[in-house]
Design a protein around this motif. Structure first.
Motif, mmCIF file in Angstrom:
data_model
loop_
_atom_site.group_PDB
_atom_site.id
_atom_site.type_symbol
_atom_site.label_atom_id
_atom_site.label_comp_id
_atom_site.label_asym_id
_atom_site.label_seq_id
_atom_site.Cartn_x
_atom_site.Cartn_y
_atom_site.Cartn_z
ATOM 1 N N UNK A 648 50.089 40.318 44.120
ATOM 2 C CA UNK A 648 49.120 39.243 43.980
ATOM 3 C C UNK A 648 48.142 39.332 45.145
ATOM 4 N N UNK A 649 46.874 39.200 44.840
ATOM 5 C CA UNK A 649 45.848 39.386 45.879
ATOM 6 C C UNK A 649 44.872 38.214 45.833
ATOM 7 N N UNK A 650 44.493 37.719 46.993
ATOM 8 C CA UNK A 650 43.519 36.632 47.044
ATOM 9 C C UNK A 650 42.281 37.055 47.807
ATOM 10 N N UNK A 651 41.148 36.497 47.396
ATOM 11 C CA UNK A 651 39.927 36.729 48.166
ATOM 12 C C UNK A 651 38.808 37.411 47.391
ATOM 13 N N UNK A 652 39.068 37.758 46.116
ATOM 14 C CA UNK A 652 38.006 38.378 45.320
ATOM 15 C C UNK A 652 37.729 37.542 44.076
ATOM 16 N N UNK A 653 36.468 37.279 43.834
ATOM 17 C CA UNK A 653 36.089 36.476 42.666
ATOM 18 C C UNK A 653 35.328 37.363 41.687
ATOM 19 N N UNK A 654 35.614 37.169 40.382
ATOM 20 C CA UNK A 654 34.846 37.868 39.350
ATOM 21 C C UNK A 654 35.340 39.254 39.038
ATOM 22 N N UNK A 655 36.639 39.483 39.201
ATOM 23 C CA UNK A 655 37.174 40.801 38.867
ATOM 24 C C UNK A 655 37.767 40.742 37.454
ATOM 25 N N UNK A 656 37.189 41.446 36.486
ATOM 26 C CA UNK A 656 37.693 41.358 35.111
ATOM 27 C C UNK A 656 39.080 41.987 34.965
ATOM 28 N N UNK A 657 39.886 41.400 34.070
ATOM 29 C CA UNK A 657 41.186 41.985 33.737
ATOM 30 C C UNK A 657 40.943 43.390 33.192
ATOM 31 N N UNK A 658 41.796 44.326 33.575
ATOM 32 C CA UNK A 658 41.642 45.700 33.105
ATOM 33 C C UNK A 658 40.895 46.591 34.092
ATOM 34 N N UNK A 659 40.301 45.982 35.123
ATOM 35 C CA UNK A 659 39.578 46.795 36.115
ATOM 36 C C UNK A 659 40.551 47.676 36.885
ATOM 37 N N UNK A 660 40.125 48.891 37.151
ATOM 38 C CA UNK A 660 40.921 49.798 37.977
ATOM 39 C C UNK A 660 40.476 49.679 39.430
ATOM 40 N N UNK A 661 41.434 49.491 40.323
ATOM 41 C CA UNK A 661 41.101 49.358 41.742
ATOM 42 C C UNK A 661 41.998 50.287 42.547
ATOM 43 N N UNK A 662 41.597 50.518 43.790
ATOM 44 C CA UNK A 662 42.493 51.216 44.711
ATOM 45 C C UNK A 662 42.798 50.251 45.851
#
Ligand code: C2E
Ligand code: MG
Ligand code: MG
Length: 733
Positions: A648-662
């Protein structure tokens, strides 16, 4: 010489036979040398086939001359595969093929080419190619002249060679275990680091230290200690196999060097395998000996690139493993640096804590230690049948410190004797206020148990409190069987005479030798929580193991308590195995004495289960700044919770479900994730590759990016605009 001079100074010169240069004389000299076995001669034709070999050399082969003549010369000899001759870099075949001069090339006779009964033999071969001016049709040598084959000699150097190997073995290997010694293993590691530096290949150093070895040495004597080390060496060799090289640094310290392995999942598995195998009981003379092993690991180039750096890192990891409860492995991480200092502070603080409850009567310190009591419940009717006493330490500034942290500190520093006696006294005193027949179980450390005074301490507590001995249960772990059998037997007898009950705690996690059950008078087995944790997972055998332990207890006329049941689905599985006693959060956490007395006063001694339907693998709460990389942007965020499969990560707004992150989890740990949940400033992510254990209850990525790769990535400037909004999140209370 004097005689000779005297003769010379006299009248006539000494009589010397006139020089002869005839063939017969040369042949005679040649034959004398051959017969005297001081040297042999050999020759080959241009195709490399043997055309001559001294008859006495054939004896060494154990074959008749006829069997050797016509054989390809090089097929009769080989380099010693275990000790390649470092002086002759080129193998015989190569030199032969190049028609090069042979000068004392060390070879051994190929055992399969020798006759029956031939002993292993090493020869130094010398020889010259027979060349002359090129004739049409003959093979050409490198130097241009026609090649007619070799003429050479040989010397038997077996004795000399074996002595040389023995000397280098002594210089390179540990005479006790036959493993590489400190000198060799460090040289090998240096070579590996030097060779890998350019190519960024990883090299891992594992430092091993035996737990409780000193105890064996002290109680059973040095010859037993030596035998134990030999057996440990053999077991390590079996487990590590060709994966790495093992060395003994001296004492009870071993080291394993592994090339090309940076997967911390695999390394952790190997470490666990080593711990499992080394912790199995040993038979030494007529004694059963049980030891453990702690392992620290560091990996080049991630944790350092020089040998000294890696050794220091692995050492710190080992130190942390030893003090994290023993029988563990740890990977190096940069926050281990302070652990040694931390440990010293903890020891001082614990001394103060003990003084706060067990010091001089005029001490005004607030008591920092207390005992809490966790109910043991009968599954059939939810009736409480007893309590387990668990120690709590509330540090004035640091807050609660768990017993898994401070009990090992107390054991190492010897404070456990005072601490354990206090716990026993306190628990027995509290239990006398409970109604008959409620029992009290008290944990006893192996260090405490091994002390000859221990039965006396128990007896004093019973006298002082008046507690019925049958209501006192002592929880021991299998490590009480580690050392001197006589002391252990004596303690068991004395305790049984007192009439107290004995339980074997954490059953199934250690060496679980059934012979212990036969030898010691236990009244109860406690099934370890780790089996319950995984008993609802279908691929695990945990449920079957719980059933087997309960069956074993039944057959031996013992009780069994299953520990750590937290959810209804676990309870169902555990009950289906035949369990009759359960201790776990589903029924109750440990309670303070006041709460226990309150329950008794209100007659609430039946505790119905209450908790989650299903057991969820633990998500650890964390609070750590991490980097989140999307396309070529890096955001700062807060890691709030972490499991092997998600976070679980806090601090980012507007990240769509399904986005790939590192995720950049620090220290080169990059993890590819997919967003599975997104709400306001909170996102949930799933890892592409699950994290693995760091050996200490933490989680790490399998692989790391080396600092070189990270530096290169940092130099890449971002060109696009950030897509997500970064918001500041404050730490919640
Ligand atoms: P243990 O003797 O196996 O005690 C059981 C541990 O499991 C306790 O942890 C208890 O709080 C925990 N537990 C019980 N039910 C559950 C559950 O459903 N879920 C989970 N997650 N945990 C559960 P605690 O109190 O932290 O103690 C840890 C260990 O420290 C004990 O393991 C024991 O080995 C040692 N210890 C605690 N008190 C003492 C003591 O007074 N003397 C000695 N020598 N060792 C102690
Ligand atoms: Mg216990
Ligand atoms: Mg236990």
């Amino acid at each position: 010489m004097k005689n000779l001079l005297r003769t010379w100074n006299g009248s006539s010169p000494p009589q010397v036979a006139p020089p002869r240069d005839d063939v017969a004389h040369r042949l005679a000299v040649f034959e004398d040398i051959e017969r005297g076995h001081s040297g042999w001669f050999w020759a080959t034709d241009a195709a490399g086939r043997l055309t001559y070999i001294s008859p006495s050399a054939c004896e060494r082969f154990g074959l008749a001359v006829e069997a050797l003549l016509g054989q390809p010369f090089t097929s009769l000899f080989e380099a010693d595969p275990e000790h390649p001759d470092e002086r002759s870099e080129r193998p015989l075949q190569f030199l032969f093929g190049a028609h090069a001069r042979l000068a004392d090339v060390t070879v051994r006779l190929v055992p399969e080419r020798c006759g029956p009964g031939a002993r292993p033999a090493w020869w130094a071969l010398s020889g010259l190619p027979k060349l002359d001016v090129a004739k049409p049709g003959s093979a050409k040598s490198e130097s241009g002249g026609a090649f007619h084959g070799y003429r050479g000699s040989a010397r038997d150097i077996t004795l000399e060679y074996e002595r040389r190997i023995e000397d280098s073995r002594l210089a390179e290997f540990d005479s006790l275990t036959g493993l590489a010694n400190r000198h060799r293993i460090f040289r090998r590691f240096d070579q590996m680091l030097a060779a890998f530096k350019g190519t960024l290949r990883p090299a891992t150093l594992m430092m091993l230290d035996l737990d409780r070895f000193k105890h064996v040495n002290d109680t059973l004597g040095h010859p037993a200690g030596d035998e134990l080390l030999r057996q440990v060496g053999q077991r390590l060799t079996r487990v590590v196999g060709s994966a790495g090289e093992i060395g003994r640094l001296g004492g009870d310290e071993f080291q394993v060097v592994l090339a090309d392995q940076e997967d911390r999942g695999k390394l952790g598995e190997l470490a666990e395998k080593i711990i499992g195998v080394v912790s199995q009981p040993y038979k030494i003379d007529d004694n059963h000996v049980v030891i453990g092993v702690s392992i620290g690991m560091a990996i080049a180039p991630f944790d350092g690139t020089e040998r000294e750096e890696i050794i220091r890192a692995a050492d710190l990891a080992l130190y942390a493993a030893k003090h994290g409860g023993r029988g563990q492995f740890r990977f190096y991480s940069s926050d281990l640096k302070d652990e040694k200092e931390e440990r010293r502070l903890l020891e001082d603080a614990l001394r103060d804590a003990i003084a706060s409850v067990d010091g001089p009567v005029d001490s005004w310190d607030e008591p920092q230690l207390s005992m809490v009591y966790q109910p043991v419940v009968r599954t059939e009717d939810h009736a409480v049948v007893g309590f387990e006493a668990l120690m709590r330490w509330d540090h004035p500034t640091r807050g609660p410190i768990p017993p898994t942290v401070f009990i090992p500190v107390a054991e190492d520093s010897g404070m456990i004797l005072q601490l354990g006696a206090w716990a026993l006294r306190q628990a027995a005193r509290d239990a006398t206020a409970w109604p008959h027949p409620l029992r009290i179980a008290v944990n006893v450390s192996a260090v405490q148990f091994a002390h000859p005074d221990f039965p006396g301490v128990v007896s004093d507590v019973l006298d002082a409190t008046g507690l019925d001995p049958d209501r006192l249960e002592l929880e021991l772990t299998e490590s009480v069987f580690m050392g001197d059998g006589d002391v252990t037997d004596g303690a068991f007898k004395a305790l049984k005479l007192l009439g107290v009950r004995l339980a074997l705690d954490d059953f199934g996690t250690g060496y679980s030798s059934l012979s212990y059950l036969r030898a010691a008078p236990f009244d109860k087995l406690k099934v370890d929580r780790s089996f319950v944790d995984s008993c609802t997972l279908s691929e695990q055998n945990s449920a079957k193991i719980i059933a087997a332990i309960i069956g074993l207890a039944d057959a031996l006329g013992m009780e069994a308590t299953v520990e750590g049941v937290e959810a209804f689905d676990q309870r169902d599985v555990v009950c289906a195995t035949g369990a009759r006693l359960i201790q776990g959060f589903l029924y109750s956490p440990p309670l303070e004495q006041a709460a226990v007395l309150e329950r008794m006063r209100t007659d609430a001694l039946h505790i119905p289960p209450d908790g989650p339907k299903r057991h969820r693998p633990e998500r650890r709460s964390v609070y750590r700044r991490i980097g989140v990389i999307h396309e070529d942007h890096r955001y700062e965020a807060l890691l709030r919770n972490l499991s092997a499969t998600g976070a679980g990560i806090e601090g980012l707004v507007g990240v769509p479900v399904g986005t790939s992150l590192v995720l950049d989890l620090g220290a080169g740990q990059l993890a590819v994730v997919t967003v599975s949940r997104s709400e306001d400033a909170t996102i949930g992510v799933e890892f592409e590759t699950p994290l693995v254990s760091d050996g200490a209850g933490g989680l790490v990525t399998r692989y790391r990016a080396s600092s070189y790769a990270l530096a290169a990535a940092a130099r890449m400037a971002s060109t696009s605009t950030p897509q997500f909004l970064e918001v500041e999140v404050r730490k919640r209370a």
